[in-house]
Design an enzyme around this catalytic site. Structure first.
Site, PDB file in Angstrom:
ATOM      1  N   ASP A   1       0.857  -1.187   0.000  1.00  0.00           N
ATOM      2  CA  ASP A   1       0.000   0.000   0.000  1.00  0.00           C
ATOM      3  C   ASP A   1       0.895   1.239   0.000  1.00  0.00           C
ATOM      4  O   ASP A   1       1.873   1.301   0.760  1.00  0.00           O
ATOM      5  CB  ASP A   1      -0.862  -0.032   1.279  1.00  0.00           C
ATOM      6  CG  ASP A   1      -1.963   1.015   1.231  1.00  0.00           C
ATOM      7  OD1 ASP A   1      -1.673   2.185   0.897  1.00  0.00           O
ATOM      8  OD2 ASP A   1      -3.108   0.665   1.535  1.00  0.00           O
TER       9      ASP A   1
ATOM     10  N   GLU B   1      -2.727   1.815 -19.440  1.00  0.00           N
ATOM     11  CA  GLU B   1      -3.908   1.061 -19.889  1.00  0.00           C
ATOM     12  C   GLU B   1      -5.178   1.931 -19.826  1.00  0.00           C
ATOM     13  O   GLU B   1      -5.950   2.003 -20.769  1.00  0.00           O
ATOM     14  CB  GLU B   1      -4.102  -0.118 -18.941  1.00  0.00           C
ATOM     15  CG  GLU B   1      -4.272  -1.409 -19.629  1.00  0.00           C
ATOM     16  CD  GLU B   1      -3.395  -2.462 -18.968  1.00  0.00           C
ATOM     17  OE1 GLU B   1      -3.145  -2.372 -17.753  1.00  0.00           O
ATOM     18  OE2 GLU B   1      -2.957  -3.361 -19.689  1.00  0.00           O
TER      19      GLU B   1
ATOM     20  N   ASP C   1      -7.315   6.079  -8.202  1.00  0.00           N
ATOM     21  CA  ASP C   1      -8.740   6.003  -7.842  1.00  0.00           C
ATOM     22  C   ASP C   1      -9.200   7.372  -7.332  1.00  0.00           C
ATOM     23  O   ASP C   1      -8.541   7.980  -6.489  1.00  0.00           O
ATOM     24  CB  ASP C   1      -8.951   4.934  -6.759  1.00  0.00           C
ATOM     25  CG  ASP C   1      -8.511   3.556  -7.251  1.00  0.00           C
ATOM     26  OD1 ASP C   1      -8.596   3.320  -8.475  1.00  0.00           O
ATOM     27  OD2 ASP C   1      -8.069   2.730  -6.441  1.00  0.00           O
TER      28      ASP C   1
HETATM   29  N1  SAM Z   1      -1.978   3.042 -13.375  1.00  0.00           N
HETATM   30  C1  SAM Z   1      -2.805   2.095 -14.102  1.00  0.00           C
HETATM   31  C2  SAM Z   1      -3.284   2.714 -15.377  1.00  0.00           C
HETATM   32  O1  SAM Z   1      -3.214   3.942 -15.516  1.00  0.00           O
HETATM   33  O2  SAM Z   1      -3.726   1.981 -16.263  1.00  0.00           O
HETATM   34  C3  SAM Z   1      -3.958   1.570 -13.235  1.00  0.00           C
HETATM   35  C4  SAM Z   1      -4.976   2.605 -12.801  1.00  0.00           C
HETATM   36  S1  SAM Z   1      -6.198   1.931 -11.684  1.00  0.00           S
HETATM   37  C5  SAM Z   1      -7.548   2.994 -11.835  1.00  0.00           C
HETATM   38  C6  SAM Z   1      -5.546   2.428 -10.085  1.00  0.00           C
HETATM   39  C7  SAM Z   1      -4.684   1.349  -9.463  1.00  0.00           C
HETATM   40  O3  SAM Z   1      -4.108   1.845  -8.272  1.00  0.00           O
HETATM   41  C8  SAM Z   1      -5.446   0.091  -9.110  1.00  0.00           C
HETATM   42  O4  SAM Z   1      -4.796  -1.032  -9.634  1.00  0.00           O
HETATM   43  C9  SAM Z   1      -5.431   0.098  -7.580  1.00  0.00           C
HETATM   44  O5  SAM Z   1      -5.459  -1.188  -7.044  1.00  0.00           O
HETATM   45  C10 SAM Z   1      -4.137   0.828  -7.290  1.00  0.00           C
HETATM   46  N2  SAM Z   1      -4.095   1.494  -5.971  1.00  0.00           N
HETATM   47  C11 SAM Z   1      -5.082   2.241  -5.418  1.00  0.00           C
HETATM   48  N3  SAM Z   1      -4.724   2.681  -4.201  1.00  0.00           N
HETATM   49  C12 SAM Z   1      -3.461   2.211  -3.976  1.00  0.00           C
HETATM   50  C13 SAM Z   1      -2.554   2.327  -2.889  1.00  0.00           C
HETATM   51  N4  SAM Z   1      -2.884   2.998  -1.767  1.00  0.00           N
HETATM   52  N5  SAM Z   1      -1.346   1.728  -2.991  1.00  0.00           N
HETATM   53  C14 SAM Z   1      -1.018   1.031  -4.115  1.00  0.00           C
HETATM   54  N6  SAM Z   1      -1.855   0.879  -5.177  1.00  0.00           N
HETATM   55  C15 SAM Z   1      -3.049   1.461  -5.112  1.00  0.00           C
END
Ligand code: SAM
Length: 219
Positions: A95, A192, A117
């Site tokens: 995280d 993506e 997110d």
């Molecule tokens: N970066 C990629 C893209 O642009 O295609 C994925 C975007 S996706 C909407 C956001 C990603 O961030 C998700 O896979 C989610 O699990 C991850 N994520 C959200 N909060 C996080 C955190 N606190 N630490 C690590 N990863 C996190």
């Protein structure tokens, strides 16, 4: 991102040669892990890893760490990486709030936040990866001249970030509400989500932030 528990994901991650299992043990020692002192750049929330794998391939003189909190998502990145040899890329299942336990002071050169997110409800604002709490974590691990680059299709999250980042003591060095019609599009590596949103005709917002003051580099 829709999350589905994948049976066996944790076991496959535990056995993956692409994942560092105990990243806290490497705090302050990442140059040893990579076997060189090249700059380190990290992507927080890498999803399936398209962006960071492309960077690792194009820039062998830079070390990359892809960070993802969910096992089911990290597993997709691991599967996508099979058969591709990047000596300059590691994955972590952690995280982002724990980054300062994983990287030492000034160990990181650049942080990428791509399509994080949005957490639209006010009561969830602290979970946004550009909130002052997260910026304080990045402050601990970034070099003095280090930068945070943030891309999103979400206008509300972007406008929030244009306020939250300076309120945390950072400077927004550049920003655009339409990356792909701007001069900053040169050399842009697509993620993506970016590919999907662009195909839907959504403008992509981007900013870069640092701790520079009035053009001066911090001490
Ligand atoms: N970066 C990629 C893209 O642009 O295609 C994925 C975007 S996706 C909407 C956001 C990603 O961030 C998700 O896979 C989610 O699990 C991850 N994520 C959200 N909060 C996080 C955190 N606190 N630490 C690590 N990863 C996190």
């Amino acid at each position: 991102m829709r999350l589905r528990h994948i049976p066996g994901a944790e076991e496959q991650i535990a056995e993956s040669p692409f994942v560092i299992q105990d990243p806290q043990a490497n705090r302050g020692r990442w140059a040893e892990v990579f076997g060189n002192s090249n700059p380190i750049e990290i992507e927080v929330g890498m999803g399936k890893g398209k962006f960071i794998m492309e960077l690792a391939q194009d820039h062998p003189g830079v070390n990359y760490v892809g960070i993802e909190v969910y096992s089911s998502v990290l597993l997709k990145a691991i599967q996508r990486r099979k058969g591709r040899d990047f000596p300059n890329l590691w994955f972590l299942r952690v995280d982002a709030r724990d980054l300062a336990e994983i990287f030492g002071p000034a160990e990181v050169e650049k942080i990428y936040l791509n399509f994080s997110d949005p957490w639209p409800k006010d009561r969830h604002a602290k979970r946004r990866l550009t909130s002052p709490g997260f910026m304080a974590v990045y402050d601990k691990i970034l070099k003095p001249a280090g930068t945070v680059e943030f891309k999103t299709d979400n206008r509300e999250l972007f406008e929030y970030s244009l306020e939250s980042i300076p309120s945390a003591g950072w400077t927004v060095d550049l920003y655009t509400f339409d990356l792909h019609s701007s001069p900053y599009a040169d050399g842009n590596v697509m993620t993506e989500y970016e590919t999907k949103f662009l195909a839907e005709g959504k403008p992509i917002c981007k900013l870069r932030a640092s701790r520079r003051r009035g053009g001066e580099m911090p001490e």
